[in-house]
Design a protein around this motif. Structure first.
Motif, short mmCIF file in Angstrom:
data_model
loop_
_atom_site.label_atom_id
_atom_site.label_comp_id
_atom_site.label_asym_id
_atom_site.label_seq_id
_atom_site.Cartn_x
_atom_site.Cartn_y
_atom_site.Cartn_z
N PHE A 12 1.96 6.60 -7.21
CA PHE A 12 1.13 7.70 -7.69
C PHE A 12 1.92 9.00 -7.75
O PHE A 12 1.71 9.82 -8.64
N THR A 13 2.82 9.20 -6.79
CA THR A 13 3.62 10.43 -6.81
C THR A 13 4.58 10.44 -7.99
O THR A 13 4.93 11.50 -8.51
N CYS A 45 -1.90 -5.18 -4.45
CA CYS A 45 -2.77 -4.85 -3.31
C CYS A 45 -4.12 -5.55 -3.44
O CYS A 45 -4.65 -6.07 -2.45
N GLY A 73 0.82 -1.21 0.00
CA GLY A 73 0.00 0.00 0.00
C GLY A 73 0.86 1.26 0.00
O GLY A 73 0.55 2.25 -0.68
N SER A 74 1.96 1.21 0.73
CA SER A 74 2.89 2.35 0.75
C SER A 74 3.56 2.54 -0.62
O SER A 74 3.69 3.66 -1.11
N TRP A 75 3.97 1.43 -1.23
CA TRP A 75 4.55 1.52 -2.57
C TRP A 75 3.52 2.03 -3.58
O TRP A 75 3.85 2.77 -4.50
N LEU A 76 2.26 1.63 -3.40
CA LEU A 76 1.21 2.13 -4.30
C LEU A 76 1.06 3.64 -4.18
O LEU A 76 1.00 4.36 -5.18
N ALA A 77 1.05 4.14 -2.95
CA ALA A 77 0.95 5.59 -2.74
C ALA A 77 2.15 6.29 -3.39
O ALA A 77 1.98 7.33 -4.07
N TYR A 78 3.33 5.73 -3.22
CA TYR A 78 4.53 6.32 -3.81
C TYR A 78 4.47 6.28 -5.34
O TYR A 78 4.88 7.23 -6.01
N GLN A 118 1.46 -2.28 -8.44
CA GLN A 118 1.15 -2.15 -7.02
C GLN A 118 -0.35 -2.28 -6.76
O GLN A 118 -0.77 -2.89 -5.76
N ILE A 166 2.17 1.86 -10.94
CA ILE A 166 0.84 1.98 -10.32
C ILE A 166 0.04 0.70 -10.56
O ILE A 166 -0.57 0.15 -9.64
#
Length: 92
Positions: A58-59, A73, A51-56, A69, A66
């Protein structure tokens, strides 16, 4: 075709292939209805990390990252739901 676009396409394929690593586990659960050998602690850690890698991702705006990840997830959530569904109350 630029080199960057070639890598993006290659990584998109890798993202889809990484999804297949969960299919044998999910198939085993659906076939045997046995989940006592799967660790919920490990699964929880994997959900937090991915989940943290998914958020990253997106950045960064990298759609293969994306996609990979997000699919990971999704498979972790499906896996967790199945583990909880078929786990006996004593095993939780």
């Amino acid at each position: 075709m630029s080199v960057l676009l070639s890598w993006e396409n290659y990584m998109a394929l890798i993202a889809i292939f990484s999804l297949t690593s969960w299919l044998p586990q999910i198939g085993r659960i659906l076939q045997t209805k046995d989940t006592h050998s799967f660790s919920l602690t490990t699964t929880a850690i994997l959900i937090i990390v991915n989940g943290s890698w998914l958020a990253y991702s997106f950045t960064l705006g990298s759609w293969p990252f994306i996609l990979q990840q997000a699919l990971t997830c999704l498979m972790l959530v499906v896996f967790t739901v199945l583990v909880l569904k078929y786990r006996t109350p004593e095993a939780i």
